[in-house]
Write an enzyme that holds these catalytic residues in place. Structure first.
Site, PDB file in Angstrom:
ATOM      1  N   ARG A 291      29.209  35.879  46.583  1.00 14.92           N
ATOM      2  CA  ARG A 291      30.536  35.720  47.203  1.00 14.92           C
ATOM      3  C   ARG A 291      31.390  36.961  46.937  1.00 14.92           C
ATOM      4  O   ARG A 291      31.006  37.820  46.145  1.00 14.92           O
ATOM      5  CB  ARG A 291      31.244  34.518  46.551  1.00 14.92           C
ATOM      6  CG  ARG A 291      31.403  34.718  45.056  1.00 14.92           C
ATOM      7  CD  ARG A 291      32.266  33.683  44.368  1.00 14.92           C
ATOM      8  NE  ARG A 291      32.536  34.081  42.990  1.00 14.92           N
ATOM      9  CZ  ARG A 291      31.718  33.897  41.965  1.00 14.92           C
ATOM     10  NH1 ARG A 291      30.546  33.290  42.163  1.00 14.92           N
ATOM     11  NH2 ARG A 291      32.051  34.296  40.756  1.00 14.92           N
ATOM     12  N   VAL A 294      37.018  37.583  42.622  1.00  7.87           N
ATOM     13  CA  VAL A 294      38.450  37.770  42.355  1.00  7.87           C
ATOM     14  C   VAL A 294      38.754  39.254  42.142  1.00  7.87           C
ATOM     15  O   VAL A 294      39.728  39.784  42.680  1.00  7.87           O
ATOM     16  CB  VAL A 294      38.863  36.961  41.098  1.00  7.87           C
ATOM     17  CG1 VAL A 294      40.310  37.253  40.718  1.00  7.87           C
ATOM     18  CG2 VAL A 294      38.647  35.466  41.306  1.00  7.87           C
TER      19      VAL A 294
END
Ligand code: MV4
Length: 444
Positions: A291, A294
């Protein structure tokens, strides 16, 4: 290129993705829960659809409503952000079945990487260094003992389908191993729905270093160098920086090349991260995160690339028009995560209404946030309310800039981790760069 993208997330990352879409001329659909009706991501998107109740399970994790929102608005693709559905294989399959492009790697890649023992096997095959340990899952205690005797104590027992530090047990001798083995299996079953565990040599005091990769899905893969994410507390990262302050160019190039060659080998599509432990000059692959993370922004700042735009372009079938020689590290970037938490009270989450908010600014400062004065932080979600990123010509300038940024920040209504970060920026173990994952236990 896509005409319209739905962002299946909230908070700063939903806004980050909306911004990339806007700059690419793509229309955006926000989804929001009933607790997020006053949220900035809802207001910044072209359209917004309420997808359910406050609890994530009834909204940001509720696949039927998200798919319906995409169909009703005519969104051709979904960006999952991080967390929530970003690594949910079921969601990827359902998007596919509804002819909606999931912005991320293929189902097959996600499946392989969710199995950490399988990920290690793939790494070994791609000449990415791994720790000695079991070949895949360990059957029983006897098997575990045999492997532990081979690699030597201490060893760590990890859940094959775990990650992020949950369900791990350290064994320092045979007695501890037999005691923890079945406990670890049971924990793995109840936490991850699968009892498989694997064993590897335990590294006592490592750095956590990760390599950012970008693949076109057709066998071309690039690296955007590494991030040092060793400042963590209970497996939650608090500070990340790029480049890692203790690597020399040869070490850096070696591990980054290997990481990108793994991504190329599996025809990785989009942005991904290979996590490593680093100890005494050696790297050991842990797992691959499929993914956007952050902390992607520190890599963007030093590499002068937009990872979210690349994710979108690649998902739309566009060529990866840059080459490895186009990606050079320029200067140094640091990120501090500003959480609505009280560091004086065991980092207890602290929701409330943001008042008198003043965000820092100035040259080479990036604030990724979703809060504004008068905004009430809902108590249902993650406590991170902002990311402060700074760029400097070198690490010293970046640290001094971060101190300046932290000192400009003001908010009333809840406690934040800002003052904690200011202390870290003055801590000698941090400033000399030699901090490890044990840093916060031993210092500050
Ligand atoms: C380890 C380790 C030492 N040796 N594996 C924690 C998160 C998960 N992804 C892997 N983790 C660890 N695996 C071996 N063989 C130490 C940790 C670890 C850790 C890793 C990265 C950042 C912070 C950490 C804090 C405690 C333990």
């Amino acid at each position: 290129m896509f005409n319209k993208i739905l962002i299946a997330n909230r908070g700063e990352i939903a806004i980050r993705v909306i911004r990339a879409c806007k700059e690419l001329g793509i229309k955006t659909v926000a989804v929001y829960s009933k607790a997020d009706s006053m949220s900035l991501h809802r207001m910044l998107a072209d359209e917004a659809v309420c997808i359910g109740e406050a609890a994530s399970i009834d909204s940001y994790l509720y696949i039927p409503n998200i798919i319906s929102a995409a169909q009703i608005t005519g969104a051709e693709a979904i960006h999952p952000g991080y967390g929530f559905l970003s690594e949910n294989q079921n969601f990827v399959e359902i998007c596919e079945a509804h002819d909606i492009k999931f912005i991320g790697p293929s189902l097959n890649t996600m499946m392989n990487m969710s199995d950490k023992a399988m990920a290690k096997r793939i790494a070994r095959e791609a000449s990415v260094p791994v720790l000695p340990g079991s070949e895949g899952a360990v059957k029983d205690v006897e098997d575990a003992k045999t492997i532990a005797k081979e690699v030597g104590f201490p060893v760590i027992i990890k859940a094959s389908f775990g990650g992020g530090g949950r369900g791990m047990r350290i064994a320092r001798d045979l007695k501890e191993l037999s005691h923890y083995f079945e406990i670890a299996q049971n924990e793995a079953l109840s936490a991850f729905g699968n009892p498989d565990v694997y064993i590897e040599k335990f590294v006592e005091n490592p750095k956590h270093i990760e390599v950012q990769v970008l693949g076109d899905g057709k066998g071309k893969a690039l690296y955007l160098y590494e991030r040092d994410c060793s400042v963590q507390r209970k497996h939650q990262k608090l500070i990340e920086e790029s480049p890692c302050p203790v690597l020399d160019d040869a070490q850096r190039e070696d591990i980054c090349k290997r990481a990108a060659s793994l991504a190329a080998m599996i025809k990785y599509e989009g942005a991904g991260t290979l996590e490593f432990l680093y100890d005494k000059g050696q790297f050991f692959f842990m797992e691959m995160n499929t993914r956007l993370q952050v902390e992607h922004g520190v890599s963007e700042m030093v590499c002068n690339q937009d990872l979210v735009k690349w994710q979108i372009k690649i998902a739309a079938g566009e060529e990866l028009t840059i080459d490895q020689e186009d990606i050079k590290i320029n200067g140094h970037a640091i990120e501090c995560r500003i959480n609505a938490e009280d560091p004086e009270n065991n980092f207890m989450p602290d929701a409330g209404k943001a008042e008198q908010l003043i965000f820092p600014g100035g040259p080479n400062v990036r604030i990724d946030s979703f809060i504004y004065s008068g905004y009430e932080i809902p108590p249902y979600y993650d406590s991170m309310v902002a990311k402060f990123l700074v760029w400097g010509n070198d690490r010293e300038e970046a640290i001094n800039r971060m101190k300046r940024v932290l000192s400009e920040f003001k908010v009333e209504g809840f406690s934040t981790t800002a003052d904690f970060h200011a202390k870290v920026m003055d801590n000698k173990t941090f400033t000399n760069g030699k901090y490890t994952t044990k840093f916060l236990e031993e210092n500050v």
